[in-house]
Design a protein around this motif. Structure first.
Motif, PDB file in Angstrom:
ATOM      1  N   GLU A 107      58.289 -95.620  20.057  1.00 63.62           N
ATOM      2  CA  GLU A 107      56.979 -95.771  20.710  1.00 63.62           C
ATOM      3  C   GLU A 107      56.929 -96.817  21.812  1.00 63.62           C
ATOM      4  O   GLU A 107      55.841 -97.337  22.106  1.00 63.62           O
ATOM      5  CB  GLU A 107      55.935 -96.117  19.641  1.00 63.62           C
ATOM      6  N   HIS A 143      52.572 -89.038  16.364  1.00 68.45           N
ATOM      7  CA  HIS A 143      52.945 -90.313  15.726  1.00 68.45           C
ATOM      8  C   HIS A 143      53.224 -91.394  16.777  1.00 68.45           C
ATOM      9  O   HIS A 143      52.649 -92.483  16.718  1.00 68.45           O
ATOM     10  CB  HIS A 143      54.177 -90.090  14.843  1.00 68.45           C
ATOM     11  N   HIS A 186      50.958 -94.841  17.769  1.00 63.08           N
ATOM     12  CA  HIS A 186      51.498 -96.203  17.722  1.00 63.08           C
ATOM     13  C   HIS A 186      50.943 -97.078  18.857  1.00 63.08           C
ATOM     14  O   HIS A 186      50.984 -98.301  18.745  1.00 63.08           O
ATOM     15  CB  HIS A 186      53.027 -96.186  17.855  1.00 63.08           C
ATOM     16  N   GLU A 234      53.933 -98.575  10.369  1.00 60.88           N
ATOM     17  CA  GLU A 234      54.512 -97.257  10.063  1.00 60.88           C
ATOM     18  C   GLU A 234      53.704 -96.484   9.012  1.00 60.88           C
ATOM     19  O   GLU A 234      53.424 -95.305   9.189  1.00 60.88           O
ATOM     20  CB  GLU A 234      55.976 -97.397   9.653  1.00 60.88           C
ATOM     21  N   TYR A 270      57.583 -95.877   5.113  1.00 63.59           N
ATOM     22  CA  TYR A 270      56.840 -94.901   5.921  1.00 63.59           C
ATOM     23  C   TYR A 270      55.891 -94.060   5.061  1.00 63.59           C
ATOM     24  O   TYR A 270      54.684 -94.090   5.250  1.00 63.59           O
ATOM     25  CB  TYR A 270      57.820 -93.957   6.644  1.00 63.59           C
TER      26      TYR A 270
END
Ligand code: ARG
Ligand code: ZN
Length: 873
Positions: free
Chosen positions: A262, A295, A299, A318, A379
């Protein structure tokens, strides 16, 4: 050298700004760093910078003057500058070798292009810097490179200058207005094509969107682009979060240790999570691309704007970001199927981790190598912990908590505790006991009994919890968790009742009970007859359950539960129970009996399959061999395989006409990617598996020949690779290779499928493929495809009692470790749960682990995993 959370100290110096200049060359790249350093703490006179011991330090100046040798010392990963003034400008020049960087951490080359991966600690391979996430800095980056070879020069933020340097070279300067930790730094230089689009945020900012890839792959980037725009909109709608720069870049590279990264405004992705077109990507690949694109985008707020104080807090970004991407995906197609998939992943990977030698809490207290803690626990269990808060506080309460979190911590590097505190303060809630989820490892076990009193119409649920011991944690306290319950009457309807004892509230999906003690009792009154309880609806907490429900109750729930997740769960439960009985019978040489009740339940599912084909496909997918193994004290490798084949065989024969009918009815003449079309394809391909179990090779052969997309093609190959028609299999695999020779991601599938075959000669095939010209130990995708699939996806053949599978894996790990320790440390994982196997296998596994420990120059990555795994008996 173990690092402990309890030793955390705030940084002694801040870095106000850094200017980096990269002179990219084929042999050796020079990096000049100029940073303004300011002391934060009076009693720490020395400035300590992190840097790879191999890095060539060319010069170092303080405020324009070279530092005398006596002022600097270098030991291991650290460079210390003695008696640093309260503030000063440091200029450091180093030379690095990205062209030889096989670790894929720091600056490296992939497919002829330069790219970076700095999380967690790759920046220290680029220059000397306080490489920790709580040091946030303003970056300006100048890149100089050959213009013909590297026409595209990218870094974070906005491009503020570019031009020619003569002699065939050019430059670009990028400036990121946001302070960020070094792990979010990125640089790309290469010959790349670009797909461009734009997005207008709800407050009217126009954002230029660019996806860079090899020119020939650009047509495969449209799905990623569409996904990005949907994710940007979703975050505005659900969390009120807008993008904050004028440009968002994504670059796809084919050599990458993880899924994607990210980096602020310059995401770098594994091609696997960007490229998707129906010819090379399956329906699942399309969904994965969408999930990972979302995802990394999410971030930007949960990770970049608010980042982690230290790496023990990794789940802060996460766990939260996985939760957000799961919810995003749930909103795109089917919420219940998404939930089923996420729970399957958790059970298949996280539960074993939590029960094994590497068990750790979602916020670990120590590590040797931080890269080993990018785990399914941090995660995915992390996401479950967030999901429980979401459940406990409700959609609006959770949103209030998120708002307060950003209001308090935007621009800061914070802890998991800060997050929970924001959730508490925004809601006046007490999450004191709940915080244990961050500290205690191990999957809690619930034991549930119920009691019905006909005379009073009272129904009692008795729920006990215990948290198993894990390495380093022997004493555990009871946890606080939400338990979603349904009470179902004989007519299949939800029953009305009143909760007269125990903590809980009525909820739109049943009852939301709070579990807090080791021993919990809940009493309901006002019931006309004994209810059948639908337990842990939606998998409201990441736990295992032992309940006193009988098989008839479970099949009743399979047919009637209004909660789709609970229906699936009940059905899987009966299948597991059946499979475990079959395993016993196989071992005892007794006749194998599946039970007509299960067959009847499956028939009902297939009769109703039209209304939601993908859901029927999920219901009819048998639990995997590894998951069945988890349910046993000692994994019965061979018997599990036979039991599962048998159950499939019985369901295939008993329901043959349904399978034939559904295979026909679910076949579309026109290919499409709508949720309905994907759903029908899923059921068609499950039907294909059952048809093959009838001994029908012809359907798969035709299926392959007629397929016009990767989902169907792969489904056919999967069947053929295990089937009895070798000629058909060889022809299909040869055709596939010829057709897709130029498509790395398709060739990965070609390797993986062969490694997953249940044929007795699979290891031999895998050994041959290791020497295939398209195989390389340097490419993580290829390694995972061949070696990872075999070792972690083929229980039957990897765990062959000869031990040859283990020897093969440890040999590969040894070689990969010299190139890429981070990936080696992942590949070795299938060896670590030796205590789950019979003494012969366990001994052979330990022998290979021991041999690895004795390897000269073993990385700390592999050392940490292997040594910890040998500490259990
Ligand atoms: N932060 C990235 C993600 O989850 C993962 C990168 C981790 N990389 C690593 N080398 N440990 O999206
Ligand atoms: Zn992430």
């Amino acid at each position: 050298q173990t690092i402990f959370l309890k030793d955390y100290e705030a940084p002694a110096f801040a870095v106000e700004s850094i200017a980096l200049c990269f002179d990219l060359r084929e042999k050796g790249t020079r990096v000049l760093s100029t940073m303004t350093v300011v002391r934060q703490s009076e009693n720490m006179p020395n400035l300590v910078l992190d840097g790879d011991p191999q890095m060539d330090l060319l010069s170092i100046k303080l405020d324009g003057t070279p530092l005398p040798a006596g002022r600097i010392s270098r030991a291991g990963e650290q460079l210390t500058i003695k008696d640093m003034p309260a503030s000063g400008v440091l200029e450091i020049e180093v030379e690095i070798e990205p062209q030889n960087n096989a670790r894929l951490e720091g600056l490296y080359k992939s497919g002829g292009n330069f790219c970076t991966q700095c999380e967690a600690q790759g920046f220290r391979n680029i220059t000397f810097f306080p490489d920790r996430p709580d040091v946030m800095t303003r970056f300006t980056v100048r890149i100089e490179a050959d213009k013909a070879a590297y026409p595209v020069l990218l870094s974070n933020g906005n491009r503020i200058e570019q031009g020619d340097l003569g002699a065939g070279r050019h430059f670009a300067v990028w400036e990121d207005p946001f302070k960020k930790p070094a792990y979010l730094f990125a640089l790309v230089a290469g010959d790349l094509g670009v797909l461009s689009d734009q997005f207008t945020t709800r407050s009217g900012r126009t954002v230029a969107l660019h996806i860079y890839a090899k020119a020939r792959d650009l047509p495969k980037c449209q799905h990623a682009m569409d996904s990005l725009k949907r994710a940007m909109r979703w975050d505005e709608e659900v969390y009120g979060l807008e993008y904050d720069l004028d440009i968002y870049n994504i670059v796809a590279v084919s050599d990458f240790n993880m899924g994607a990264m990210e980096n602020k405004s310059l995401n770098i992705f594994n091609t696997k999570y960007v490229l998707a077109d129906p010819q090379i990507a399956t329906d699942t690949d399309f969904d994965n691309v969408e999930g990972v694109i979302a995802h990394e985008y999410f971030h930007n707020w949960t990770g970049n704007r608010v980042t982690c104080r230290d790496w023990f807090q990794l789940s802060l970004k996460e766990g939260l970001t996985v939760f957000r991407d799961q919810e995003y995906s749930a909103d795109q197609a089917s919420r219940s199927i998404k939930r089923i998939h996420d729970v399957k992943t958790l059970r298949a990977f996280q539960f074993p981790e939590d029960a094994g030698p590497l068990a750790h809490p979602i916020r670990p207290d120590s590590y040797i190598e931080i890269n080993n803690f990018y785990t399914v626990t941090v995660y995915n269990k992390g996401a479950e912990v967030i999901r429980m808060m979401h459940r406990l506080l409700g959609v609006e309460g959770f949103r209030r908590g998120m708002d307060l979190y950003f209001q308090r911590h935007d621009g800061q590097a914070v802890t998991c505790d800060d997050f929970v505190a924001a959730m508490e303060d925004a809601n006046g809630a007490d999450l004191g006991q709940f915080r244990l989820w961050y500290a205690q490892a191990g999957t809690p076990e619930l034991t549930i009994e119920d009691h019905w009193e006909e005379s009073t119409g009272r129904y009692e649920l008795h729920i006990k919890q215990s948290v198993p011991q894990t390495p380093g944690q022997t004493e555990k306290a009871p946890m606080h968790m939400p338990f979603l319950l349904g009470l179902i009457g004989p007519n299949g309807q939800e029953m009305d009742a009143e909760l007269v004892a125990g903590e809980g509230t009525r909820h739109d999906a049943g009852w939301l009970l709070h579990i807090r003690q080791s021993d919990n009792r809940y009493q309901f009154s006002g019931l006309g007859s004994r209810p059948i309880p639908s337990l842990l609806r939606g998998f409201s907490a990441p736990v295992t359950i032992k309940a006193s429900l009988n098989r008839a109750d479970k099949l009743f729930l399979t047919a009637h539960d209004s909660d789709p997740f609970a229906r699936w769960e009940a059905c899987q439960d009966v299948m597991i129970e059946t499979l475990l009985d079959l395993v016993k019978a196989v071992d005892a040489g007794q006749p194998l009996d599946v039970g007509q009740d299960l067959i009847d339940a499956c028939e009902k599912i297939l009769e109703d399959a039209q209304s939601d084909p993908a859901f029927a496909a999920e219901l009819m997918t048998l639990p995997g061999e590894a998951y069945i193994g988890q349910m046993m004290d000692v994994v019965a490798v061979d018997a599990i395989h036979h039991a599962r084949i048998h159950l499939r065989h019985v369901l295939a024969h008993a329901l043959e006409s349904h399978w034939r009918r559904l295979y026909r009815e679910m076949t579309d003449t026109v290919f499409g990617l709508s949720p309905e079309q994907k759903s029908r394809r899923a059921l068609k391909n499950v039907a294909l598996i059952y048809l093959a179990a009838l001994g029908d090779n012809e359907t798969a052969r035709t299926h392959y020949a007629q397929s016009n997309n990767m989902t169907d093609r792969l489904a056919a190959l999967q069947v053929l690779v295990n089937g009895s028609d070798d000629a058909a299999r060889d022809a299909a695999f040869a055709d596939f290779y010829d057709r897709f020779e130029m498509e790395d991601l398709a060739i990965d599938k070609w390797f993986a499928l062969q490694a997953l075959s249940d044929k007795p000669d699979t290891l031999k095939t895998v050994r041959t493929l290791r020497n295939h010209s398209a195989f390389s130990l340097r490419n993580p995708n290829r390694l995972r495809a061949l070696v990872g699939s075999f070792a972690s996806g083929n229980q039957l053949r990897f765990h062959a009692v000869s031990g040859e599978g283990y020897a093969f894996l440890s040999d590969i790990v040894k070689h990969v470790d010299q190139l890429n320790p981070q990936t080696a440390a992942r590949l070795v994982l299938p060896l670590i749960r030796h205590e789950r196997y019979d003494p012969v296998r366990a001994g052979l596994m330990r022998k290979q682990l021991q041999a690895l420990l004795n390897v000269d120059g073993l990385s700390k990555d592999v050392y940490e995993i292997v040594s910890k795994s040998l500490m259990t008996k």
